[in-house]
Write an enzyme that holds these catalytic residues in place. Structure first.
Site, short mmCIF file in Angstrom:
data_model
loop_
_atom_site.label_atom_id
_atom_site.label_comp_id
_atom_site.label_asym_id
_atom_site.label_seq_id
_atom_site.Cartn_x
_atom_site.Cartn_y
_atom_site.Cartn_z
N THR A 135 8.40 4.00 -10.86
CA THR A 135 7.80 5.66 -10.65
C THR A 135 8.69 6.30 -9.64
O THR A 135 9.29 7.22 -9.98
CB THR A 135 6.51 5.31 -10.10
OG1 THR A 135 6.28 4.44 -9.05
CG2 THR A 135 5.61 5.08 -11.37
N CYS A 143 -3.32 8.04 -7.85
CA CYS A 143 -2.09 7.37 -7.40
C CYS A 143 -2.46 6.90 -5.99
O CYS A 143 -2.47 7.95 -5.17
CB CYS A 143 -0.72 7.91 -7.44
SG CYS A 143 0.68 7.01 -6.66
N PHE A 177 0.78 12.43 -10.34
CA PHE A 177 -0.20 11.37 -9.82
C PHE A 177 -1.37 10.89 -10.24
O PHE A 177 -1.86 10.33 -9.49
CB PHE A 177 0.11 11.52 -8.13
CG PHE A 177 1.29 11.70 -7.59
CD1 PHE A 177 2.07 10.29 -7.32
CD2 PHE A 177 1.97 12.86 -7.09
CE1 PHE A 177 3.36 10.42 -6.62
CE2 PHE A 177 3.30 12.89 -6.59
CZ PHE A 177 3.80 11.73 -6.48
#
Ligand code: HEM
Length: 464
Positions: A268, A408, A401
């Site tokens: 990521t 996240c 996110f």
């Protein structure tokens, strides 16, 4: 009056499976959205999947009172490797709650600041590599950024060094992880009976998982046998307590989450860095402006943690990169298991959702909705992401996110790592693309990265 959700015709029995290119699922979804509009439905072997791609519809499914994350595709397959770890837990699984509540403080701003020195040390290895190889060296952008992000997350989340900048091949753990990720993607497209027939692929998958698990479990056992009082993620997992239940994470859960952090935390961030450098090189004025900011705020001395909050233009460049190319391209959501909504209708009363359907979004399209971002929504223009504009964006208009409680946990980690790396690399080097005519192409696995992006780094004059 509700209207049917548009749907590509598909084939009997297999539905729309052949509408999706397994090598480039994202492009297939975008292509279908260009034909069928901001909401369409696919019939897949795993059930109906409703694909949304404008801000209004996406905003609606982000409502945690109605919808939640559901596991699907590769994430279900990854459960064989990391079970109920944070990323792959079903909603409401108890181990998720214990791990989430125990670990949230360790990903807060103060704890992330404590990881600065380790991140800095790994980054120095990358700077030294590029400085030594010199300006003629053709840097494989995504490859070197992956080495950087892997080594950073490994040292912070596993107390382990992969030394990726000092080894030719890849560490056995990393090799096994890459194989598991690829295979999880392939398995998600195979019917169960085909999986059972592919005995050697099954065995290899199991063997690779064994490498991951035995390595992580050995680290947990070593750390238990040799405790330290260092403030670290590993020590929080070993010794921390869930403030709600008082429970500690089990050894199994710690091992699952160590592997989870590596899986969720390396590609990521390396994708973000690779797309950012593509944009900076493709937009030389932006690159110069970012470099001027570094020169003004940091100068030629060492980058310190205090500098990172004083770089608004670089912050905006990172936000703009994740807007145009969110490295997790979409997630899967479904109605809350305990929902009383029957039938489920979305789109301001317009669309009737068939029971059992799941949703996904094309985040890149949501992020380019002209109603939010205007007619130049597909242009890289960091100015629009400076705080004064960013803070006024409508809810859920920038969402790289993830959503709500399942968003996240590593966002602060990724941000510090990416800000530090960008600042220090711009301080040390000038950059140019290897092929000035390079057109952005995408490599898609669980995340996306630029494909075949090569660049050159030339040391700037006057840096220490
Ligand atoms: C979850 C994006 C970096 C650990 C997620 C989700 C997204 C995301 C979209 C939600 C996934 C879903 O709903 O299925 C990103 C991006 C990153 C990044 C764009 C970098 C630019 C990191 C890092 C770590 C990490 C560095 C580890 C330190 C996790 C974990 C979850 C997660 C553990 C699962 C959280 C939960 O469900 O409780 N991330 N991530 N991520 N991420 Fe990240």
């Amino acid at each position: 009056m509700t209207a049917p959700i548009p749907s590509p015709p598909g084939l009997p029995l297999v539905g729309n499976i052949f509408d999706l290119d397994p090598q480039n699922r994202l492009q297939s979804l975008i292509h279908l959205a260009d034909i069928y509009g901001p909401i369409y439905e696919l019939r897949l072997p795993t059930g109906n999947l409703i694909v949304v791609s404008n801000h209004e519809l996406f905003d609606e499914i982000c409502d945690e009172k109605r919808f939640t994350k559901v596991l699907s595709g590769p994430l279900i397959e990854l459960r064989s490797a990391i079970h109920d770890g944070l990323f792959t837990a079903h909603p409401g699984e108890p181990a998720w709650g214990v791990a989430h509540r125990t670990l949230v403080p360790s990903f807060g701003p103060l704890a992330i600041r404590d990881m600065f020195d380790e991140m800095h040390e790994i980054l120095t290895q990358l700077v030294l590599k590029w400085a030594r190889y010199g300006p003629d060296y053709r840097i494989d952008t995504a490859d070197d950024f992956t080495r950087l992000t892997l080594d950073s997350i490994a040292i912070c989340a596993m107390d382990t060094r992969f030394n990726s900048f000092y080894t030719e091949g890849v560490h056995p753990f990393v090799k096994a992880m890459q194989e598991v990720l690829l295979e999880a993607g392939r398995r998600s497209l195979r019917p169960s009976f085909v999986k059972r027939l592919m005995k050697s692929a099954e065995k290899k998958y199991a063997d690779d998982i064994e490498v991951l698990q035995s390595t992580a479990q050995k680290i947990v056992a070593d750390k238990r046998a040799n405790p330290t009082d260092k403030k670290s993620l590993v020590n929080t997992m070993l010794n921390g307590k869930d403030p709600k239940t008082g429970q500690k994470m089990t050894n199994e859960s710690i091992a699952d989450n160590m592997i989870t952090f590596l899986i969720a935390g390396h590609e990521t961030t390396s994708g973000l860095m690779s797309f950012l450098f593509f944009q900076l090189m493709a937009n030389p004025q932006t690159l110069q402006q970012a470099q001027r900011e570094v020169d003004k705020v940091i100068g030629t001395g060492p980058v310190k943690v205090e500098h990172l909050s004083k770089l608004p233009y670089i912050t905006a460049c990172l936000r703009e990169t994740l807007r145009l190319t969110p490295t997790i391209t979409g997630t899967v959501m479904g109605p809350l298991p305990e929902t009383k909504e029957d039938p489920i209708i979305i789109g301001g009363g317009k669309y009737l959702v068939k029971p059992g359907s799941k949703f996904t979004m094309i985040l890149e399209k949501v992020h380019k909705d002209p109603k939010v971002y205007g007619d130049d929504a597909d242009k890289f223009r960091p100015e629009r992401m400076l705080d004064e504009h960013f803070n006024k964006l409508p809810k859920n208009a920038w969402k790289p996110f993830g959503n709500g409680s399942r968003a996240c946990i590593g966002r602060g980690f990724a941000w510090q790592e990416a800000m530090l790396a960008t600042a220090m690399l711009l301080q040390y080097f000038d950059f140019r693309m290897d092929d000035p005519n390079y057109k952005l192409a995408i490599n898609q696995t669980l995340t996306i990265k630029p494909k075949d992006l090569f660049m050159h780094a030339t040391l700037r004059k006057g840096v220490d």
